[in-house]
Design an enzyme around this catalytic site. Structure first.
Site, short mmCIF file in Angstrom:
data_model
loop_
_atom_site.label_atom_id
_atom_site.label_comp_id
_atom_site.label_asym_id
_atom_site.label_seq_id
_atom_site.Cartn_x
_atom_site.Cartn_y
_atom_site.Cartn_z
N THR A 199 0.82 -1.21 0.00
CA THR A 199 0.00 0.00 0.00
C THR A 199 0.86 1.27 0.00
OG1 THR A 199 -1.56 -1.24 1.33
CG2 THR A 199 -1.87 1.14 1.25
N GLY A 234 2.65 -3.03 8.28
CA GLY A 234 2.94 -3.36 9.67
C GLY A 234 4.36 -3.88 9.80
N GLU A 262 -6.78 -6.58 3.73
CA GLU A 262 -7.02 -7.74 2.86
C GLU A 262 -8.24 -7.53 1.97
OE1 GLU A 262 -4.97 -10.10 2.53
OE2 GLU A 262 -3.67 -9.53 4.19
#
Lengths: 693, 693
Positions: free
Chosen positions: A147, A186, A432
């Site tokens: 992303t 993350g 997701e």
């Protein structure tokens, strides 16, 4: 290290109001628990015992830790899990179980469940030989960097580039604009040394679309940023603050050509592109992750309900004016509205668990097929998992929040135990695949399948329940629900009703889209209806899968000569009926609009729903106990097994005060800092005023 | 002190994608803003300017502060507001406006909006002379201590006692059990020196029920706990962490008899109880607070939507496969589902604002009546405000959360701007009457009114829209909706539909309760239906009040010779229609179940709803701008006026990193603490393995 606080329940010292509830449960809780957790039940208990010996896994002080300290703690847990894994030779599945037992998340999950699987599915065999041992033994730590700041779900529009440099046989990775910084991954901000970075492959000036590359981002040994790499932390989130979600700017960083991940597509020394042979394998990974989100939705909601239902059997409030109560307050579970909302939510959590089970089975079957080159099931399985992920994460979070509210004020406090799990699971509606986009995917698949079937007159790829309405358009108008007022509503009644409703919504949506031309433009115009269609499709599946899972279990029990009228199976069947009825009533317009369900039938459905909530009154504590969540996982003053709610709230608050910041000079926080002067000034003003009188 | 970061928008430098949207709005935003904010509009702007000059009010670093630092900051803000109030001679209303401009909460609000009003309504005139100046000038700081650890909404069952000691003319205050500790009061843990404590009045061994007393809890000057008082902080909450919610244990603490609050009930020197003459006044305070929660629901949702709608006009994603897009991505607001969810939420926020307006007006009228001894309106106004508080806080929080989700990943981050306001407003579903209990109160009032009317045949106290169905039971079956497919749906159509639905739900609920005997026991059995009835009642009010407020404004405009076909009024009317239609469709079963709304009509309603969402496409940015929320109030990278979303996210993250904890030795957080050893061990293991080969 914090103590395991609040101390674990002493299972022999359960408060009477909860012990008396447990005595009334009609089935063996342990058996149901084994059914829910499947084969690894014993192993799970062993792993839990190992985890709960280690003080670092206590979550007692988590509510009081700053974000930075939460992160450090999560790393300490990670290091301990790695140690335990080595010591006890845990498999990856064992490690996953251990994660769950910690009742917490760490970057490790991202390394193990996202980065390493990416290496496995994207690196060639030769590449894996180099990188897998490094990752598996934590010589390197990795994350998944896809992303970007201004680009999310639409992979096609990522801006990061990987340009082949023939002179040096390298790729140059670059995030050319502010908007193309990697944003959100993350474990990127502080933990990772490497990442799987998704970038547009540029060969000799031509754009070949987005591909994965392996990029080192920190120097090993010092953890300093590599040249050309800027890393940072994007700040606090509503939840999930143990994880260091980060950003990364890459300025023309060179990597060897061999760090393009070449299991699928490849680039030769000459800069020639060799496309992937079978891209479907990637979908299969997505299906697996989504299936786990569906199951997780069921268990997370189950966790919130464990807290809310146990607490509702201890908390007493109101009802003292009801004559038969003789001035005593009722347990809040005995207030009709409280019992209703929690029992219907419980039915939903079981429906999601059963669907997670069916989906995981479907995924296994499909994966076997794909490995053998059979991709026939893939489109349906992928589409189904998309819409169900969206539906279940939506429903689970909404009902978790409702469970939190049902605990009143104490539900608002972190120590109530629902805040942490709720705010963490909230991410599932976005990660997701953002939910709206997923619903649209499912709907698009459904519509395209139907359009094709109508053209070819071959209905074999159409979901079975929709075929009759396609064979005979008029059937919809004539159909009437088989629900019989006064009698229990059967699985067949409900399944037929949900199919009918889906066929009606489908018909309306399709008619409109065809009227608008049938293409992308037409679908774009009908998004609201398309999302509704996917929800409808998913809700029908939840109903069917619940009955299917119970029936399968009944068959197994019968085969072993068991008595299926006893034990947990009849209770699960009531839950399945309650679940199907509840959604039907909540969306009753969908069923009554065309006269399929009559007024008498819907009135009876409401009546029957009430009956079922009452029939389940003394089963629900067993149904949540069967989730088998430990006190440390729950980390809740309200939900602890022994029901010592109020002592625990008090002890925990005092413990929190003992470990948090004091005021200047050791006094009350805020007094020497601000209040002292403020109050003194007030006194001065009042004295001056009264001396004037 | 933090800088005002992210820097305030430069209104002349709005990004083109947002500027172009603003250029298309059909009405004057400033006029609508004045209408929404009412008479104090100019004063509000002045106060905002004063507040925004003071760096202490910058919220830029709030996301990065620990709970303890958030609290200290809130006290600093409090001290500054007190200073500004004195300097500028602000009235209480001005102070309230200033609070709002800070975009944050502090204990001051509890002192000013709960403690001082309690002194005003509960202390006798003589008592007020002593205590009010102390409180108003902050010589003392107070809070409102009612809720106990095991006792919340059911005031009758509080356990704290105030026992009269005739010998010394004192009361002895005591929390006799762990469960009766005061628990939750805001500003109790650290800030307050005094509290209004609610305790059972015991005179000569007889219990006279719960009454308010004034209790000093900390020593003035040192802020130490008074003898017999134990105070503490109950720990972190999902939101509202600037406030020190606390607990208090009181062990036989004596106060002079004159610290019973004696405006209403009294106790004489002899220990004789003199009951209150008019207890209805207290209800009036509750109505006022609930009316403010209703209005706040509208504005809070408006704040979340300001963020989500502005961001949706900047963020581009997907849609690039639609032929007419020629490969360009769409603004996300131009995805049908995104536009639909945000526009319908916006209609709701306006409906709540208009209802808050009507409720405040009703409260003023009722208060005047009460002062003149007229309590005829009180029961209805109180019941109405109860159910509406519950309904609007439920709806507002649900739609705020939906707005947060509509911002995708960035909505999950605190700097997105919705997390803080959402988690703070979440308390509104529980405080000032837990929502379920409030719905039951409203429903109980409605049912009792109807039962009485049926007995007496006097329908004058029955809400007007319900009278026809009571006069002629059969009318319900014959009634048909006046909605005409193909034509705009009118206010009359919608209002009639909502009345019909309410009458039907009422009839069903009443029939059932009467069948069960009609008393408390029967009502207890029908809680689920009763909550539904109250929601139904409230939803009808939202629809009617919206139309009523707009029509009132139309009349005013007409009276001034204005053209009501221009400006914001036609836009508000479309919003009112959209709001009424959307709820009708969402709960279509309620309207179609008895055939009142036909299939054709409901199909048309959906069609018309789509039309309205499209018609409002280029108005919505004006509709959120009209809320007139400053960048500092919004404190959102996504919602800032100038639309510089991505720069702001990046700047803010870097700023956050500059003020948060670094790792040991100034390195990356977590590396020297844990990761260094973990990664070194991994390297050792891999080296050992490869040397074995």
């Amino acid at each position: 290290m914090p103590p395991f606080l609040p101390p674990f329940s002493d299972k022999s010292k359960v408060v009477p109001s909860l012990a008396s509830e447990r005595a009334l449960v009609s089935f063996n809780v342990e058996s149901l628990s084994q059914f829910l957790h499947g084969e690894g039940f014993e192993k799970r208990r062993q792993i839990r015992a190992l985890v709960e010996q280690e003080p670092v896994f206590s979550n007692a002080d988590k509510p009081f830790l700053s974000r930075e300290r939460q992160y450090i703690r999560s790393l300490e847990k990670l290091a301990k899990l790695v140690e335990l894994k080595r010591k006890h030779n845990w498999s990856w599945d064992d490690l996953l179980v251990a994660f769950q037992q910690t009742g917490d998340f760490s970057s490790q999950y991202l390394h193990e469940a996202l980065f390493i699987p990416t290496l496995r599915t994207q690196l060639s065999d030769e590449q894996q030989k180099i990188w897998l041992p490094k990752a598996e033994n934590y010589e390197i730590f990795g994350c998944y960097a896809q992303t970007e700041l201004a680009h999310g779900s639409n992979l096609r529009k990522l801006e990061t580039t990987a340009t082949f440099i023939p002179e040096t046989d390298e790729f140059e990775i670059d995030t050319p604009t502010l908007n193309s910084m990697k944003w959100w991954p993350g474990a990127l901000a502080q933990t990772s040394t490497h990442c799987a970075i998704y970038a547009r492959l540029i060969l000799h000036g031509k754009d070949y679309g987005v591909h994965p590359f392996l990029l080192q981002i920190r120097e090993l040994g010092t953890h300093k940023e590599m040249p050309g790499i800027e890393l940072g932390n994007l700040g606090p989130k509503i939840g999930f603050n143990t994880i260091d979600n980060g950003f990364m700017r890459v300025t023309k960083v060179r990597i060897p050509r061999d760090q393009m991940m070449m299991r699928n597509s490849k680039v030769t020394r000459e800069g020639k592109y060799i496309p992937a042979k079978n891209a479907k394998m990637n979908y299969s990974t997505m299906v697996a992750i989504r299936a786990s989100i569906i199951k997780n939705a069921g268990f997370s909601l189950g966790q919130a309900l464990t807290v809310a239902i146990r607490y509702s059997m201890i908390r007493e409030q109101g009802g003292d004016r009801i004559p038969s109560q003789k001035g005593r307050e009722l347990k809040i579970i005995d207030h009709g509205m409280q019992r209703f909302r929690l029992t219907t939510s419980l039915a939903l959590s079981y429906a999601m668990l059963m669907t997670g089970r069916v989906m995981a089975e479907l995924h296994r079957r499909n994966l076997n097929n794909v490995i053998q080159g059979e991709v026939g099931m893939m489109a349906e399985v992928h589409a189904t998992s998309s819409g169900l992920k969206a539906l279940t994460s939506d429903l689970a979070t909404a009902h978790m929040e409702d469970a939190r509210r049902s605990c009143g004020g104490h539900g608002y406090a972190w120590c109530g135990g629902i805040v942490d799990i709720y705010t963490t699971v909230l991410q599932d509606v976005t990660v997701e695949g953002e939910n709206t986009i997923l619903h649209l995917q499912t709907s698009r698949w459904l519509l395209k399948t139907i359009m094709q079937a109508l053209q070819t007159k071959d209905l074999s790829s159409v979901p079975s329940g929709l075929r009759p309405s396609l064979q005979n358009q008029r059937i919809l108008e004539q159909e009437k629900s088989t629900i019989v007022p006064g009698k229990p509503v059967t699985g067949d009644d409900l399944i037929a009703a949900y199919w009918h409703r889906e066929a009606r919504v489908l018909q309306e949506t399709l008619t409109r889209i065809l009227k608008d031309g049938g293409g992308e433009e037409a679908m774009a115009k009908s998004q609201v209806r398309m999302v509704e269609l996917s929800r409808t499709h998913g809700e029908g599946m939840l109903v069917r899968n619940f009955y299917e899972a119970v029936e399968k279990e009944e068959q197994a029990a019968r085969a072993q000569g068991g008595d299926i009228s006893k034990g947990y199976l009849p209770v699960l069947k009531m839950l399945a009926e309650l679940h199907g009825l509840h959604r039907l009533i909540e969306k009753s317009g969908d069923f009554t609009e065309d006269g399929y369900v009559s007024r008498d039938q819907v009135v009876w459905c409401r009546e029957r729903r009430d009956q079922l909530v009452d029939l389940l009154r003394y089963e629900i504590v067993g149904l949540v106990d069967a989730f088998d969540l430990s006190d440390n996982q729950l980390n809740s003053a309200l939900g602890r097994y022994d029901g010592r709610v109020y002592e625990s709230l008090y002890d925990w608050a005092k413990y929190g005060m003992s470990i948090t910041e004091k005021g200047k000079n050791g006094g009350v926080l805020g007094f020497d800092e601000v209040l002292k002067d403020l109050l003194a000034e007030g006194k001065r003003i009042n004295s001056a005023a009264s001396s004037k009188l």
